[in-house]
Write a protein that holds these residues in place. Sequence first.
Motif, mmCIF file in Angstrom:
data_model
loop_
_atom_site.group_PDB
_atom_site.id
_atom_site.type_symbol
_atom_site.label_atom_id
_atom_site.label_comp_id
_atom_site.label_asym_id
_atom_site.label_seq_id
_atom_site.Cartn_x
_atom_site.Cartn_y
_atom_site.Cartn_z
ATOM 1 N N PRO A 101 0.809 -1.234 0.000
ATOM 2 C CA PRO A 101 0.000 0.000 0.000
ATOM 3 C C PRO A 101 0.833 1.270 0.000
ATOM 4 C CG PRO A 101 -0.856 -1.562 1.599
ATOM 5 C CD PRO A 101 0.425 -2.145 1.092
ATOM 6 N N GLN A 102 2.102 1.168 0.337
ATOM 7 C CA GLN A 102 2.956 2.363 0.372
ATOM 8 C C GLN A 102 3.598 2.666 -0.976
ATOM 9 O OE1 GLN A 102 3.013 4.326 2.812
ATOM 10 N NE2 GLN A 102 2.316 3.141 4.586
ATOM 11 N N THR A 103 3.437 1.773 -1.958
ATOM 12 C CA THR A 103 4.075 2.003 -3.267
ATOM 13 C C THR A 103 3.559 3.305 -3.894
ATOM 14 O OG1 THR A 103 3.858 -0.375 -3.515
ATOM 15 C CG2 THR A 103 4.690 0.843 -5.426
ATOM 16 N N PRO A 104 4.468 4.135 -4.375
ATOM 17 C CA PRO A 104 3.985 5.355 -5.052
ATOM 18 C C PRO A 104 3.170 5.011 -6.296
ATOM 19 C CG PRO A 104 6.359 5.463 -4.673
ATOM 20 C CD PRO A 104 5.933 4.073 -4.350
ATOM 21 N N ILE A 105 2.115 5.748 -6.525
ATOM 22 C CA ILE A 105 1.202 5.470 -7.634
ATOM 23 C C ILE A 105 1.939 5.507 -8.984
ATOM 24 C CG2 ILE A 105 0.458 7.912 -7.741
ATOM 25 C CD1 ILE A 105 -1.870 4.992 -8.520
ATOM 26 N N SER A 106 2.979 6.359 -9.082
ATOM 27 C CA SER A 106 3.667 6.487 -10.360
ATOM 28 C C SER A 106 4.497 5.250 -10.703
ATOM 29 C CB SER A 106 4.576 7.723 -10.345
ATOM 30 O OG SER A 106 5.454 7.629 -9.250
ATOM 31 N N ASP A 107 4.742 4.379 -9.696
ATOM 32 C CA ASP A 107 5.539 3.176 -9.956
ATOM 33 C C ASP A 107 4.689 1.972 -10.313
ATOM 34 O OD1 ASP A 107 7.636 4.688 -9.290
ATOM 35 O OD2 ASP A 107 8.154 3.653 -7.412
ATOM 36 N N VAL A 108 3.372 2.144 -10.261
ATOM 37 C CA VAL A 108 2.497 0.983 -10.360
ATOM 38 C C VAL A 108 1.971 0.840 -11.786
ATOM 39 C CG1 VAL A 108 0.293 0.051 -9.554
ATOM 40 C CG2 VAL A 108 1.821 1.206 -7.957
ATOM 41 N N PRO A 109 2.110 -0.357 -12.368
ATOM 42 C CA PRO A 109 1.436 -0.565 -13.646
ATOM 43 C C PRO A 109 -0.072 -0.629 -13.411
ATOM 44 C CG PRO A 109 2.768 -2.500 -13.067
ATOM 45 C CD PRO A 109 2.867 -1.537 -11.919
ATOM 46 N N LEU A 110 -0.802 0.072 -14.245
ATOM 47 C CA LEU A 110 -2.245 0.180 -14.031
ATOM 48 C C LEU A 110 -2.981 -0.479 -15.187
ATOM 49 C CD1 LEU A 110 -2.007 3.977 -13.231
ATOM 50 C CD2 LEU A 110 -2.525 2.224 -11.525
ATOM 51 N N VAL A 111 -4.262 -0.762 -14.970
ATOM 52 C CA VAL A 111 -5.081 -1.209 -16.092
ATOM 53 C C VAL A 111 -6.494 -0.680 -15.877
ATOM 54 C CG1 VAL A 111 -5.525 -3.450 -14.985
ATOM 55 C CG2 VAL A 111 -5.894 -3.198 -17.433
ATOM 56 N N ALA A 112 -7.002 0.019 -16.896
ATOM 57 C CA ALA A 112 -8.367 0.535 -16.810
ATOM 58 C C ALA A 112 -9.310 -0.564 -17.270
ATOM 59 C CB ALA A 112 -8.536 1.771 -17.675
ATOM 60 N N LEU A 113 -10.395 -0.726 -16.527
ATOM 61 C CA LEU A 113 -11.346 -1.811 -16.813
ATOM 62 C C LEU A 113 -12.735 -1.207 -16.930
ATOM 63 C CD1 LEU A 113 -12.197 -4.913 -16.704
ATOM 64 C CD2 LEU A 113 -12.431 -4.548 -14.241
ATOM 65 N N ASP A 114 -13.468 -1.647 -17.915
ATOM 66 C CA ASP A 114 -14.864 -1.224 -17.996
ATOM 67 C C ASP A 114 -15.691 -2.407 -18.463
ATOM 68 O OD1 ASP A 114 -16.801 1.184 -17.963
ATOM 69 O OD2 ASP A 114 -17.230 0.194 -19.867
ATOM 70 N N VAL A 115 -16.822 -2.633 -17.786
ATOM 71 C CA VAL A 115 -17.745 -3.667 -18.281
ATOM 72 C C VAL A 115 -19.069 -2.994 -18.606
ATOM 73 C CG1 VAL A 115 -16.674 -5.479 -16.908
ATOM 74 C CG2 VAL A 115 -18.687 -4.313 -16.020
ATOM 75 N N GLU A 116 -19.681 -3.468 -19.693
ATOM 76 C CA GLU A 116 -21.034 -3.024 -20.015
ATOM 77 C C GLU A 116 -21.955 -4.177 -19.655
ATOM 78 O OE1 GLU A 116 -21.943 0.061 -21.413
ATOM 79 O OE2 GLU A 116 -19.854 0.600 -20.976
ATOM 80 N N THR A 122 0.190 3.331 -17.607
ATOM 81 C CA THR A 122 0.869 3.854 -16.425
ATOM 82 C C THR A 122 0.488 5.320 -16.327
ATOM 83 O OG1 THR A 122 2.791 4.632 -17.615
ATOM 84 C CG2 THR A 122 2.877 2.358 -16.842
ATOM 85 N N LEU A 123 0.953 5.989 -15.288
ATOM 86 C CA LEU A 123 0.624 7.416 -15.192
ATOM 87 C C LEU A 123 1.259 8.196 -16.338
ATOM 88 C CD1 LEU A 123 0.661 8.516 -11.482
ATOM 89 C CD2 LEU A 123 -1.263 8.032 -12.995
#
Lengths: 641, 251
Positions: free
Chosen positions: B54-69, B89-90
């Motif tokens: 939980p302390q990892t900086p957001i800029s270091d985290v690989p992200l994935v946007a998800l959307d379901v219809e 990523t950011l």
Amino acid sequence: MDIEQLEIRQHMAQFAPFEYLGDEWLDQVATRVEISYFQAGTDILTLDQEVNELCYVRSGAVEVSRRSGQLFDRLVEGDIFGYSDIMRNRRVRFPVRAIEDTLIYFVPAELFDALRADNDDFADFVETGGDRLKATIDQQRSDNQMNSTRVRRLIRRKPTMVDIQTPVGEVARRMREDNVTSVLVLSDEGEEANGPRHFMTQEGQVRRLAGLLTDRDCCIRTLAENLGGETPVGEVMSTSLITAPSDASIYDATMTMLNHNIQHLPILYRRRPIGVLELSDVMRYETRSSLYLVSSIFNQSGLAGLVRLSGDVPLAFARLVDEGADAHMIGRTMATICRSFIRKLLELGEAELGPPPIPYCFMVLGSCARDEQTVFADQDHAMILDDSFVEAEHDEYFQSLARFVSDGLAACSYPLCKGDIMSTNQRWRQPLSVWQGYFRDWIENPDPEALLHSSIFFDLGYVHGELNMLENLQGLISRLAPRHPFFLAAMSRNALNRTPPLGLFRTFILEKDGQHKDAIDLKRRGTAPLVDLVRVHALACGSSANNTIDRLKDIADTRLLPEGVNDRLRYAFEFISMVRIRHQALAIESNESPDNRLRPDNVESHERHNLKDAFEVLSHAQKFLKFRYPMPSTSSRGRGR
Amino acid sequence: MRDWPQRLQKHYRRWQWHRRGKLVSEWPAYLADRQKKTRDERLEHYFAAGTFDPQTPISDVPLVALDVETTGLDPSRDSIVSIGVQPFTLGRIPVAQSRYWTVKPRRRLSDRSVIYHRLTHSDLANAPRFNEIVGEVLEQLAGRLVVVHYTRIEREFLNAAAKHYLKEPLLFPLVDTMAIEAFHHRRLTWLQRLRGRRPVSLRLHPSRERYNLPPYQAHHALVDALATAELLQAQVARHYALDTPVGVLWE
């Protein structure tokens, strides 16, 4: 392709250079972009940073600055940046910062390189900044058939040619047999086979094109003169031959006929006649209201008819714009219409006042002389009188004639010139020798202040009377001007008085000092400074052309301008002129009085980019002008004399 | 505060809590536990990738946007019809890595939802069932922090679908761009409310407008996923430092 990529693709496909790409390449780009968001005030590219991507502004706005921090450019939706650095050394030369919250699409450099390698238009665009204009202008040009179609397409049969000794009666029978309305008359006189009228027939004989005989000549020059059918054709033919090359555009050929008021135009391939173009051929080919307008001007018998016709001029103008004519064509057509009005008015005036007591030449100045007229242009004209002029004896006649023309033009919606540059002003109604004196004085003792008001006299257009008087003045100018650096320096100083803005940005005009204005005068800030600038170069190279595009062609033959600049100036000029013309056509269509003030909200976004590029071309050319014609040191002043 | 809708009160309390510096720190432990207990290979594979400290900086985290219809709003009656994911990523959103699936719903599609997201009955008749694609979807999510706009839909529908087909729950940490938006744009003072000021819209596209992001065609899972990814970049740029711990943002 996924719908998300379609969003990207649709957006990019609207803007140059991506709009030149084929579908497959566009797909490639849309599937390979990377996206990033930059908040207002954050850096996108910093100085000397490595760049491996072309940047595309999807939304928002960015500011490009020079190393010194000075504002260089502002870019908005659809603009690209970073690409020139990719082509150079992949280091950022001009840092870029978001000035609004901005979304950027990044296109990888390998893909960018592949696009350049594969697509010439794309490559041209990114390699030479001004070429967005080129693409647009070329596009407009190819859209217009009449402009691009060569006159040889309308030539459907060989010309009927007769020997100069042939009796007119026999010629008439040949015309009947061949079902033609004109014949070309040939002679084999003259030893020099290299004269301008000499050509080699298909049988290999050297002949000379001596003249032209039309069915009307048979009637007026033969029968009406009580000459019989046995008269040799050489005695009745018209010898003042106007011709056109076979690769002239139909439009150019038509204008030549209208300007000389002739119905038949021999068409030459090299120097050999390949046919005769008739005005009716052109009419049949393409019916254009402006051509009808010109011919109906010639058919009027009084001022009232001319005034009535003048109401059609704005409509003809708007229709030309609608039909996709380019600025060059429109300017020329409007100038031809104006000259036709003047010529007809002179004809009517001479009929009322009697024939002129001494020869004279009536000329137009400024936009009409340059064939760059738009609608509702001021009248600018002058008269050159024969040197046998005696004021007490002759001036009353010419004053009345000038007044007749000027009032007539005013009635036909050509407003009087505010600077009083009209032949009604005695100063501009003088014998040739006085005119020569004027020009000598302007060129040899240049005074920038005085030249400011007389630059218009360096655009001289013939309308009526003795052509050689006008040519004499033009010859004088083209002889003197190149040898007088002081004059050129003064002219170029004046040409720098009016500068273009940096560009259009959102809903306002962005000035170079960062100020905002809500409208721009396209003439004062665009076409006029360009015309001034090109005029200086043209004077320097001794060109006697009037039209800005023709001048640029003459300049291109010299080494006055660096390579490529010439073309860019031409595109910039055509583009700004076209925006101005369209702006005016729009006003006419909505029943407003046309002006030159363009408001940015009336400009489509791709046009906005082009306009910005055009201003940039002008701005660069102005800088070059300053450096090319410096004020010489006083010691060199006498050298030209 | 009592006149607020239930959901907003919840958001408000949660953000109050965040501001006291407390972090939602149970997620790593929960996921590790699920990895041990799961009987499904695909889920095990996903949980094995774990999540971030939980302390990892957001800029270091690989992200994935998800959307379901979905066919509707009720996870117990309605089902998923399409899923879009956009890894990012950011710094960057590489469009080439996006993925999209259509899913055959458990029950017939109502005509109303056809109008809503433009997927027709025939589009979905031949689509795979959720259990056929869940492996691919989880592969895309594994090792990345999932970003959604409005937690409830994605979390509850994925969970319901997993329970139905895999007989196991599927829960993981989510960053909710709507909650971030609510926190930063919906806190009206009592004075503002007294004056009758309406709270701003928190829906995806009106939220994007506040960051000068371009309008996209709405209600397509992949477009909305991309739109969500861009929105998070914008939100972080405007409201957070780059070293904000992910624990502050996820829920």
